[in-house]
Design a protein around this motif. Structure first.
Motif, PDB file in Angstrom:
ATOM      1  N   ASP A   1      62.094  37.300  35.375  1.00 35.06           N
ATOM      2  CA  ASP A   1      61.068  36.534  36.079  1.00 35.06           C
ATOM      3  C   ASP A   1      61.581  36.054  37.433  1.00 35.06           C
ATOM      4  OD1 ASP A   1      59.616  36.861  33.827  1.00 35.06           O
ATOM      5  OD2 ASP A   1      59.437  34.739  33.307  1.00 35.06           O
TER       6      ASP A   1
ATOM      7  N   LYS B   1      54.290  31.810  44.152  1.00 30.63           N
ATOM      8  CA  LYS B   1      54.094  33.206  43.788  1.00 30.63           C
ATOM      9  C   LYS B   1      55.092  33.467  42.667  1.00 30.63           C
ATOM     10  CE  LYS B   1      52.966  36.266  47.228  1.00 30.63           C
ATOM     11  NZ  LYS B   1      53.293  37.269  48.275  1.00 30.63           N
ATOM     12  N   THR B   2      54.595  33.900  41.527  1.00 32.78           N
ATOM     13  CA  THR B   2      55.478  34.107  40.381  1.00 32.78           C
ATOM     14  C   THR B   2      55.230  35.468  39.750  1.00 32.78           C
ATOM     15  OG1 THR B   2      55.710  31.763  39.840  1.00 32.78           O
ATOM     16  CG2 THR B   2      56.024  33.298  38.033  1.00 32.78           C
ATOM     17  N   TYR B   3      56.293  36.218  39.536  1.00 33.78           N
ATOM     18  CA  TYR B   3      56.204  37.433  38.741  1.00 33.78           C
ATOM     19  C   TYR B   3      56.891  37.136  37.431  1.00 33.78           C
ATOM     20  CZ  TYR B   3      54.224  40.013  42.539  1.00 33.78           C
ATOM     21  OH  TYR B   3      53.365  40.433  43.514  1.00 33.78           O
TER      22      TYR B   3
ATOM     23  N   ILE C   1      53.999  31.558  35.033  1.00 32.07           N
ATOM     24  CA  ILE C   1      52.924  31.418  36.018  1.00 32.07           C
ATOM     25  C   ILE C   1      52.274  30.041  35.882  1.00 32.07           C
ATOM     26  CG2 ILE C   1      50.603  32.265  36.638  1.00 32.07           C
ATOM     27  CD1 ILE C   1      51.711  35.114  35.912  1.00 32.07           C
TER      28      ILE C   1
ATOM     29  N   MET D   1      61.611  39.858  44.245  1.00 32.72           N
ATOM     30  CA  MET D   1      60.183  39.539  44.282  1.00 32.72           C
ATOM     31  C   MET D   1      59.402  40.646  44.992  1.00 32.72           C
ATOM     32  SD  MET D   1      58.383  35.996  45.161  1.00 32.72           S
ATOM     33  CE  MET D   1      58.044  35.539  43.505  1.00 32.72           C
TER      34      MET D   1
ATOM     35  N   ALA E   1      59.051  43.453  42.535  1.00 29.25           N
ATOM     36  CA  ALA E   1      58.025  43.170  41.527  1.00 29.25           C
ATOM     37  C   ALA E   1      56.631  43.368  42.127  1.00 29.25           C
ATOM     38  CB  ALA E   1      58.185  41.752  40.989  1.00 29.25           C
ATOM     39  N   GLU E   2      56.512  42.959  43.404  1.00 30.79           N
ATOM     40  CA  GLU E   2      55.238  43.107  44.109  1.00 30.79           C
ATOM     41  C   GLU E   2      54.899  44.587  44.282  1.00 30.79           C
ATOM     42  OE1 GLU E   2      53.513  39.884  47.198  1.00 30.79           O
ATOM     43  OE2 GLU E   2      55.582  40.519  47.390  1.00 30.79           O
TER      44      GLU E   2
ATOM     45  N   ALA F   1      53.703  45.967  41.081  1.00 25.91           N
ATOM     46  CA  ALA F   1      52.345  45.501  40.759  1.00 25.91           C
ATOM     47  C   ALA F   1      51.292  46.227  41.584  1.00 25.91           C
ATOM     48  CB  ALA F   1      52.255  43.997  40.972  1.00 25.91           C
TER      49      ALA F   1
ATOM     50  N   TYR G   1      66.819  42.566  36.843  1.00 26.88           N
ATOM     51  CA  TYR G   1      65.564  42.547  37.604  1.00 26.88           C
ATOM     52  C   TYR G   1      65.085  43.968  37.871  1.00 26.88           C
ATOM     53  CZ  TYR G   1      66.359  37.576  38.280  1.00 26.88           C
ATOM     54  OH  TYR G   1      66.556  36.241  38.063  1.00 26.88           O
TER      55      TYR G   1
ATOM     56  N   ALA H   1      61.705  45.743  36.445  1.00 29.01           N
ATOM     57  CA  ALA H   1      60.764  46.432  37.328  1.00 29.01           C
ATOM     58  C   ALA H   1      60.483  47.838  36.794  1.00 29.01           C
ATOM     59  CB  ALA H   1      61.309  46.494  38.753  1.00 29.01           C
TER      60      ALA H   1
ATOM     61  N   ASP I   1      58.267  47.552  33.718  1.00 26.62           N
ATOM     62  CA  ASP I   1      56.895  47.204  34.116  1.00 26.62           C
ATOM     63  C   ASP I   1      56.164  48.418  34.674  1.00 26.62           C
ATOM     64  OD1 ASP I   1      57.279  44.633  33.327  1.00 26.62           O
ATOM     65  OD2 ASP I   1      57.439  43.773  35.349  1.00 26.62           O
TER      66      ASP I   1
END
Lengths: 136, 170
Positions: free
Chosen positions: A39, A59-61, A67, B103, B106-107, B110, B156, B160, B163
Motif C-alpha cells: 500500500d 491519494k491512496t493505492y 483508503i 505510487m 500503482a497509478e 490502475a 511494491y 503492482a 494487480d
C-alpha cells in the motif's frame, strides 16, 4: 472480510481525493507505505499564516481500510491547527471506522502520513526562515 | 505468520545446506526428499506418541524450509534474517522518493489499457530481475541492510505485478 459501513462509505465516496502543489511553501506532503501489503498513501495539507490547515488531499493505492483511513484523516485535518493535527492518533481512526485487528496497520499508515506531511511543511517553513524570506 | 517462522527457524540449518543465494535447485530438492523420508509420520507409526508429535513438527519444519529456500525472494529474506534478525522489518520505511515512484507505478497499473499492459508487465519483470540481482550482490558482500531494504522495495513491484495480472484476468 466484512467492512464496516463507515469504511464502505469512505471507500465508495472518498473525501478529498487529489493533489496539492507539492512545491508550494504552504503545502506539506507526506508519503508513506506498507511493504507487507504494497500500500502507498500520499497525504497533503495546506496551511495558512495562522497555522490552521485550510485544505487536505490524499491519494491512496491500497485496500478499502487504507483508503477509508486516509479519507477520514483528511476530513479531520481540515480546519484544525497543525498542533491539533499532531495529536491525531491511529486509535481514533480505528474506533471511528471500527477497523478489525488485521487492519489496524492501515490506521497507523494514516497517522504516519499526517506526521510526515506536517514534518515536510515545518521543514519548508524552517528553510524559508533560514533564507530570511517572509513566511508564506 | 511466515515472517515469524523465518525469524525463529533457520531453513538452511533445518535442511543442512550452506547459507547462500546460490543453492542448486536439484541439490535442494534431493535433500528435501531425503529428509522427508526420514521424518515421514506414516513411516514412524509404531513409535510412541511424544516422539510422533516431534516427528510431525520436524516434517512441517522441513516442508517450510523447502518452500522458503525454493523461492529466491524468501531465500533472500531468510539470509537477511540469519545475518541480522529483524532487519527486514527495520528497513521497511522507504524514502519518499521511492514511495513517490511506487505510487506512480500503482497509478500506471490502475490506468493501463489492455494494449499497454504487456509493456508495463515487462517493465515490472525487468525491475524485479534487477532488484534480485542487486540483492544477490548485497548478500555476497554480507550487506543484510541493503538486501533487506531492496526486499522491501521489491514488494511494491510484486504488488503492482499481481494487480496488473488480476486486472488482465478481469
Amino acid at each position: 472480510m466484512a467492512y464496516s459501513n463507515k469504511v464502505l462509505d469512505h471507500y465508495q465516496h472518498p473525501r478529498n481525493v487529489g493533489s496539492l502543489d507539492k512545491d508550494a511553501a504552504d503545502v506539506g506532503t507526506g508519503i508513506v507505505g506498507a511493504p507487507e501489503c504494497g500500500d502507498v498513501m500520499k497525504l497533503q495539507i495546506k496551511v495558512d499564516e495562522s497555522g490552521r490547515i485550510v485544505d487536505a488531499k490524499f491519494k491512496t493505492y491500497g485496500c478499502g481500510s487504507a483508503i477509508a483511513s486516509s479519507s477520514l484523516a483528511t476530513e479531520w485535518l481540515k480546519g484544525t491547527t497543525v498542533d491539533e493535527a499532531m495529536a491525531i492518533r491511529n486509535t481514533q481512526i480505528v474506533e471511528e471506522l471500527s477497523l478489525p485487528p488485521v487492519k489496524i496497520h492501515c490506521s497507523v499508515l494514516a497517522e504516519d502520513a499526517i506526521k510526515a506531511a506536517i514534518a515536510d511543511y515545518q521543514s519548508k517553513q524552517e528553510r524559508l526562515r533560514e533564507a530570511g524570506a517572509p513566511e508564506s | 505468520m511466515r515472517h515469524v517462522l523465518l525469524r525463529l527457524i533457520d531453513p538452511f540449518e533445518t535442511l543442512g545446506l550452506p547459507a547462500t543465494m546460490d543453492l542448486d535447485a536439484a541439490t535442494l530438492e534431493a535433500r528435501y526428499l531425503e529428509l522427508s523420508r526420514t521424518a515421514h509420520p506414516d513411516r514412524n507409526a509404531e513409535v510412541e506418541s511424544d516422539a510422533q508429535v516431534a516427528m510431525l513438527a520436524r516434517a512441517a519444519a522441513i516442508n517450510d524450509a523447502f518452500r522458503t529456500l525454493r523461492d529466491p525472494w524468501t531465500r533472500a529474506q531468510a539470509l537477511c534474517e540469519r545475518l541480522a534478525p529483524g532487519v527486514v522489518a527495520a528497513t521497511a520505511k522507504l524514502s519518499p522518493e521511492f514511495l513517490a515512484g511506487a505510487m506512480e507505478l500503482a497509478e500506471a497499473v490502475a490506468l493501463a489499457e489492455r494494449d499497454a499492459a504487456e509493456a508495463l508487465a515487462e517493465r515490472i519483470r525487468r525491475a524485479l530481475a534487477a532488484i534480485l540481482a542487486d540483492i544477490r550482490a548485497a548478500l555476497t558482500h554480507v550487506d543484510a541492510r541493503s538486501a533487506a531494504r531492496l526486499l522491501n522495495e521489491a514488494r511494491y513491484w510484486q504488488k503492482a505485478g499481481a494487480d496488473l495480472r488480476q486486472k488482465l484476468r478481469a
